[in-house]
Design a protein around this motif. Structure first.
Motif, mmCIF file in Angstrom:
data_model
loop_
_atom_site.group_PDB
_atom_site.id
_atom_site.type_symbol
_atom_site.label_atom_id
_atom_site.label_comp_id
_atom_site.label_asym_id
_atom_site.label_seq_id
_atom_site.Cartn_x
_atom_site.Cartn_y
_atom_site.Cartn_z
ATOM 1 N N ALA A 94 2.004 -5.569 3.182
ATOM 2 C CA ALA A 94 0.926 -4.699 2.699
ATOM 3 C C ALA A 94 1.247 -4.135 1.319
ATOM 4 O O ALA A 94 0.368 -4.016 0.460
ATOM 5 C CB ALA A 94 0.692 -3.564 3.699
ATOM 6 N N ILE A 95 2.515 -3.814 1.094
ATOM 7 C CA ILE A 95 2.935 -3.292 -0.215
ATOM 8 C C ILE A 95 2.811 -4.386 -1.279
ATOM 9 O O ILE A 95 2.364 -4.117 -2.412
ATOM 10 C CB ILE A 95 4.375 -2.741 -0.131
ATOM 11 C CG1 ILE A 95 4.393 -1.458 0.697
ATOM 12 C CG2 ILE A 95 4.940 -2.476 -1.532
ATOM 13 C CD1 ILE A 95 5.785 -0.955 1.030
ATOM 14 N N ILE A 96 3.171 -5.596 -0.923
ATOM 15 C CA ILE A 96 3.044 -6.712 -1.871
ATOM 16 C C ILE A 96 1.577 -6.927 -2.243
ATOM 17 O O ILE A 96 1.247 -7.159 -3.411
ATOM 18 C CB ILE A 96 3.655 -8.001 -1.281
ATOM 19 C CG1 ILE A 96 5.182 -7.861 -1.201
ATOM 20 C CG2 ILE A 96 3.278 -9.222 -2.117
ATOM 21 C CD1 ILE A 96 5.863 -8.973 -0.444
ATOM 22 N N ARG A 97 0.675 -6.841 -1.260
ATOM 23 C CA ARG A 97 -0.753 -6.994 -1.552
ATOM 24 C C ARG A 97 -1.241 -5.913 -2.502
ATOM 25 O O ARG A 97 -2.027 -6.179 -3.419
ATOM 26 C CB ARG A 97 -1.563 -6.972 -0.249
ATOM 27 C CG ARG A 97 -1.471 -8.275 0.551
ATOM 28 C CD ARG A 97 -2.543 -8.369 1.615
ATOM 29 N NE ARG A 97 -2.389 -7.363 2.640
ATOM 30 C CZ ARG A 97 -1.644 -7.516 3.738
ATOM 31 N NH1 ARG A 97 -0.959 -8.640 3.931
ATOM 32 N NH2 ARG A 97 -1.568 -6.556 4.644
ATOM 33 N N LEU A 98 -0.767 -4.683 -2.317
ATOM 34 C CA LEU A 98 -1.142 -3.607 -3.239
ATOM 35 C C LEU A 98 -0.620 -3.886 -4.644
ATOM 36 O O LEU A 98 -1.323 -3.659 -5.634
ATOM 37 C CB LEU A 98 -0.586 -2.268 -2.740
ATOM 38 C CG LEU A 98 -1.401 -1.538 -1.676
ATOM 39 C CD1 LEU A 98 -0.610 -0.348 -1.139
ATOM 40 C CD2 LEU A 98 -2.736 -1.064 -2.237
ATOM 41 N N GLN A 99 0.620 -4.379 -4.723
ATOM 42 C CA GLN A 99 1.177 -4.706 -6.037
ATOM 43 C C GLN A 99 0.343 -5.783 -6.722
ATOM 44 O O GLN A 99 0.106 -5.734 -7.932
ATOM 45 C CB GLN A 99 2.626 -5.171 -5.896
ATOM 46 C CG GLN A 99 3.311 -5.459 -7.222
ATOM 47 C CD GLN A 99 3.357 -4.233 -8.108
ATOM 48 O OE1 GLN A 99 3.974 -3.231 -7.742
ATOM 49 N NE2 GLN A 99 2.700 -4.280 -9.260
ATOM 50 N N ASN A 100 -0.121 -6.759 -5.959
ATOM 51 C CA ASN A 100 -0.962 -7.817 -6.530
ATOM 52 C C ASN A 100 -2.290 -7.265 -7.041
ATOM 53 O O ASN A 100 -2.800 -7.709 -8.080
ATOM 54 C CB ASN A 100 -1.212 -8.911 -5.488
ATOM 55 C CG ASN A 100 0.038 -9.729 -5.198
ATOM 56 O OD1 ASN A 100 0.962 -9.765 -6.009
ATOM 57 N ND2 ASN A 100 0.080 -10.358 -4.039
ATOM 58 N N ILE A 101 -2.869 -6.303 -6.314
ATOM 59 C CA ILE A 101 -4.117 -5.665 -6.759
ATOM 60 C C ILE A 101 -3.902 -4.967 -8.103
ATOM 61 O O ILE A 101 -4.707 -5.080 -9.025
ATOM 62 C CB ILE A 101 -4.624 -4.663 -5.703
ATOM 63 C CG1 ILE A 101 -5.105 -5.394 -4.452
ATOM 64 C CG2 ILE A 101 -5.742 -3.786 -6.261
ATOM 65 C CD1 ILE A 101 -5.389 -4.479 -3.273
ATOM 66 N N ILE A 102 -2.786 -4.264 -8.209
ATOM 67 C CA ILE A 102 -2.459 -3.559 -9.451
ATOM 68 C C ILE A 102 -2.251 -4.548 -10.593
ATOM 69 O O ILE A 102 -2.785 -4.379 -11.693
ATOM 70 C CB ILE A 102 -1.206 -2.678 -9.242
ATOM 71 C CG1 ILE A 102 -1.523 -1.547 -8.255
ATOM 72 C CG2 ILE A 102 -0.710 -2.109 -10.572
ATOM 73 C CD1 ILE A 102 -0.299 -0.819 -7.743
ATOM 74 N N ASN A 103 -1.496 -5.605 -10.337
ATOM 75 C CA ASN A 103 -1.228 -6.615 -11.367
ATOM 76 C C ASN A 103 -2.498 -7.337 -11.788
ATOM 77 O O ASN A 103 -2.726 -7.578 -12.986
ATOM 78 C CB ASN A 103 -0.209 -7.630 -10.853
ATOM 79 C CG ASN A 103 1.175 -7.040 -10.685
ATOM 80 O OD1 ASN A 103 1.460 -5.950 -11.184
ATOM 81 N ND2 ASN A 103 2.023 -7.729 -9.954
ATOM 82 N N ASP A 104 -3.342 -7.698 -10.807
ATOM 83 C CA ASP A 104 -4.580 -8.428 -11.116
ATOM 84 C C ASP A 104 -5.533 -7.590 -11.964
ATOM 85 O O ASP A 104 -6.353 -8.142 -12.702
ATOM 86 C CB ASP A 104 -5.288 -8.854 -9.822
ATOM 87 C CG ASP A 104 -4.525 -9.942 -9.073
ATOM 88 O OD1 ASP A 104 -3.614 -10.539 -9.680
ATOM 89 O OD2 ASP A 104 -4.829 -10.173 -7.884
ATOM 90 N N ALA A 105 -5.418 -6.263 -11.864
ATOM 91 C CA ALA A 105 -6.270 -5.378 -12.676
ATOM 92 C C ALA A 105 -5.701 -5.180 -14.075
ATOM 93 O O ALA A 105 -6.305 -4.497 -14.908
ATOM 94 C CB ALA A 105 -6.439 -4.027 -11.983
ATOM 95 N N GLY A 106 -4.528 -5.777 -14.337
ATOM 96 C CA GLY A 106 -3.941 -5.701 -15.679
ATOM 97 C C GLY A 106 -3.007 -4.538 -15.888
ATOM 98 O O GLY A 106 -2.707 -4.179 -17.029
#
Length: 200
Positions: A94-106
């Protein structure tokens, strides 16, 4: 998300972070932000009351209060997936998915906190464009913030800023959302521990 809501999230991000040596100086920036971005007289008063509660404490008292409030009580913890999943092994993914959301938003994290650290997520939402992912994150945070606020004593200075968030930023969680959180969370063996809870 409206500009006022983004301002409140940015303010909450600072107030809910650990009160380091810059905390007092940052209060001046917060006051400027309130004056520049908050038009509602009622909301200004709520925020002024929230800040006054912090001003009554010395820096050392504030640090002790922070640790006692957020590090020693699981229900007040500031990690989103801990509220959602407790001690479940699913937290890592779940933490990795949140990190991906943050990264995908730039955006990139610049500190050592985990990607589910709630003050950091507030800062992220204050700056990020509105998307399906950020809308979903808002709803997830609404449930967690409400859980923290409702279990916190009214005389705790941190209660005031959480109250502002639940009243002016986050939607009221539905019964289904609250039930889902309670169902999926795996509780730790002890609610109160004699040492800070460290996630890593």
């Amino acid at each position: 998300m409206e500009e006022q809501e983004r301002t409140l999230l940015a303010i909450a991000s600072r107030l809910l972070a650990y009160p380091d040596d810059n905390f007092i100086d940052e209060q001046l920036d917060i006051i400027d932000s309130i004056n520049d971005n908050i038009s509602s007289a009622e909301l200004r008063k709520e925020l002024e009351n929230a800040l006054k509660a912090f001003h009554r404490l010395t820096p050392e008292e504030l640090k002790k209060l922070y640790v006692a409030t957020f590090d020693l009580k699981a229900k007040h913890g500031l990690y989103l997936t801990a509220h959602e999943l407790g001690d479940s092994s699913k937290r890592g993914a779940a933490i990795i998915r949140l990190q991906n959301i943050i990264n995908d938003a730039g955006f990139e994290r610049v500190d050592d906190e985990l990607a589910d650290y709630i003050p950091m997520l507030f800062e992220f939402l204050a700056a990020a464009p509105d998307t399906q992912e950020t809308d979903r994150l808002v709803r997830r945070l609404a449930v967690a913030v409400k859980r923290i606020q409702t279990s916190m004593p009214l005389d705790n200075p941190y209660f005031n800023i959480l109250y502002v968030l639940t009243e002016y930023v986050f939607p009221q969680p539905t019964k289904a959302e609250i039930k889902k959180l309670e169902f999926e969370r795996e509780d730790a063996d002890l609610e109160e521990l004699p040492y800070p809870i460290m996630y890593g």
